[in-house]
Every structure is written in C-alpha cells, then in structure tokens.
Motif scaffolding. Sequence first.
Motif, mmCIF file in Angstrom:
data_model
loop_
_atom_site.group_PDB
_atom_site.id
_atom_site.type_symbol
_atom_site.label_atom_id
_atom_site.label_comp_id
_atom_site.label_asym_id
_atom_site.label_seq_id
_atom_site.Cartn_x
_atom_site.Cartn_y
_atom_site.Cartn_z
ATOM 1 N N GLU A 36 0.781 -1.231 0.000
ATOM 2 C CA GLU A 36 0.000 0.000 0.000
ATOM 3 C C GLU A 36 0.816 1.287 0.000
ATOM 4 O OE1 GLU A 36 -2.393 0.654 3.518
ATOM 5 O OE2 GLU A 36 -1.063 -0.643 4.647
ATOM 6 N N THR A 37 2.127 1.202 0.168
ATOM 7 C CA THR A 37 2.952 2.415 0.166
ATOM 8 C C THR A 37 3.749 2.597 -1.125
ATOM 9 O OG1 THR A 37 4.794 1.293 1.248
ATOM 10 C CG2 THR A 37 3.185 2.382 2.688
ATOM 11 N N SER A 38 3.458 1.833 -2.159
ATOM 12 C CA SER A 38 4.224 1.897 -3.404
ATOM 13 C C SER A 38 3.780 3.072 -4.278
ATOM 14 C CB SER A 38 4.064 0.599 -4.194
ATOM 15 O OG SER A 38 4.678 0.739 -5.459
ATOM 16 N N ARG A 98 -6.561 8.653 -1.865
ATOM 17 C CA ARG A 98 -5.979 7.442 -1.258
ATOM 18 C C ARG A 98 -4.473 7.604 -1.089
ATOM 19 N NH1 ARG A 98 -6.434 1.214 -3.625
ATOM 20 N NH2 ARG A 98 -5.071 0.284 -2.058
ATOM 21 N N LEU A 99 -3.819 8.145 -2.100
ATOM 22 C CA LEU A 99 -2.377 8.384 -2.049
ATOM 23 C C LEU A 99 -2.033 9.359 -0.930
ATOM 24 C CD1 LEU A 99 0.522 8.320 -3.222
ATOM 25 C CD2 LEU A 99 -0.243 10.035 -4.877
ATOM 26 N N GLN A 100 -2.775 10.444 -0.835
ATOM 27 C CA GLN A 100 -2.503 11.442 0.199
ATOM 28 C C GLN A 100 -2.753 10.871 1.593
ATOM 29 O OE1 GLN A 100 -5.013 14.534 -1.373
ATOM 30 N NE2 GLN A 100 -3.297 15.526 -2.419
ATOM 31 N N GLN A 101 -3.802 10.077 1.740
ATOM 32 C CA GLN A 101 -4.088 9.454 3.025
ATOM 33 C C GLN A 101 -2.972 8.487 3.419
ATOM 34 O OE1 GLN A 101 -6.475 10.088 5.309
ATOM 35 N NE2 GLN A 101 -5.332 8.671 6.595
ATOM 36 N N MET A 102 -2.486 7.716 2.463
ATOM 37 C CA MET A 102 -1.387 6.792 2.725
ATOM 38 C C MET A 102 -0.159 7.572 3.194
ATOM 39 S SD MET A 102 1.771 5.740 1.382
ATOM 40 C CE MET A 102 1.738 6.360 -0.276
ATOM 41 N N ALA A 103 0.139 8.671 2.520
ATOM 42 C CA ALA A 103 1.316 9.469 2.882
ATOM 43 C C ALA A 103 1.176 10.043 4.296
ATOM 44 C CB ALA A 103 1.522 10.581 1.862
ATOM 45 N N ARG A 104 -0.014 10.493 4.640
ATOM 46 C CA ARG A 104 -0.241 11.011 6.000
ATOM 47 C C ARG A 104 -0.134 9.890 7.043
ATOM 48 N NH1 ARG A 104 -4.162 14.070 3.338
ATOM 49 N NH2 ARG A 104 -5.767 12.539 3.833
ATOM 50 N N THR A 105 -0.750 8.761 6.752
ATOM 51 C CA THR A 105 -0.762 7.639 7.693
ATOM 52 C C THR A 105 0.647 7.166 8.018
ATOM 53 O OG1 THR A 105 -2.929 6.910 6.936
ATOM 54 C CG2 THR A 105 -1.561 5.262 8.041
ATOM 55 N N TYR A 106 1.487 7.058 7.000
ATOM 56 C CA TYR A 106 2.839 6.542 7.187
ATOM 57 C C TYR A 106 3.889 7.648 7.299
ATOM 58 C CZ TYR A 106 0.806 2.033 6.187
ATOM 59 O OH TYR A 106 0.037 0.888 6.249
ATOM 60 N N ASP A 107 3.432 8.909 7.328
ATOM 61 C CA ASP A 107 4.328 10.056 7.436
ATOM 62 C C ASP A 107 5.405 10.006 6.353
ATOM 63 O OD1 ASP A 107 5.151 12.483 8.482
ATOM 64 O OD2 ASP A 107 6.529 11.543 9.919
ATOM 65 N N ILE A 108 4.937 9.857 5.116
ATOM 66 C CA ILE A 108 5.817 9.746 3.958
ATOM 67 C C ILE A 108 5.756 11.051 3.162
ATOM 68 C CG2 ILE A 108 6.132 8.597 1.717
ATOM 69 C CD1 ILE A 108 5.003 6.056 3.017
ATOM 70 N N THR A 109 6.918 11.542 2.759
ATOM 71 C CA THR A 109 6.987 12.661 1.831
ATOM 72 C C THR A 109 7.020 12.077 0.430
ATOM 73 O OG1 THR A 109 8.212 13.991 3.423
ATOM 74 C CG2 THR A 109 8.328 14.666 1.096
#
Length: 100
Positions: free
Chosen positions: A38-40, A66-77
């Motif tokens: 899910e983080t790809s 979905r992409l933005q939510q994933m980035a927030r959830t995993y604290d990914i830039t």
Amino acid sequence: MSRITDTAHTLARWHTDGDTPDLDAARRTVLHALDIEETSEVLYRDLLHIEWTAKNPTALRRTVARLQQMARTYDITLDSLTEDTVNLVLSDRPSPVTTG
C-alpha cells in the motif's frame, strides 16, 4: 522495490501499452498489488496514468485522496515524480494518446 511492485508495474505497463490497451486488466493488477504493497508510489503513479488515460476523473480524485491518506498515515513525503504526476492528472491538460 519489492517483487510484487515490480511485477504489478510491469504487468500494468504491458496492459496499457500497444495498440489495444486493456485498462481494466491494468487497473485490476495495480489495485490488487496496492492491497499488498500500500505504500508503493510507483503503483499509485501507474493507477493515476491508467485513470487519466481512461478519462475517469472520479477515479483520479479517489486515487489522489488514497495516495494522500497513505502518505499522512505513514508520514511519507511523496517523491517529486509522484507530486508532478498528481499535478498533471488534476490539470486541465488532455490525457496522452497510447501509441504502439
């Protein structure tokens, strides 16, 4: 990248390139792989390109969310390439024409 991501990315490209693209098959491949990886960002970019080519604005907005939510959830830039892809597909520019 994991083997799942690599394989799904390759299959998605295979289904979208050429004279007779199968966007449904490409979409199914990417969505299934995102359920596992899910983080790809590569797979999110693939899905954005698929939905842009399919001229599906609802799916584009859903994918970006979905992409933005994933980035927030995993604290990914997000990578600059991913950000550029998001900006491109949300712009008013027409989708690319697939050529073989």
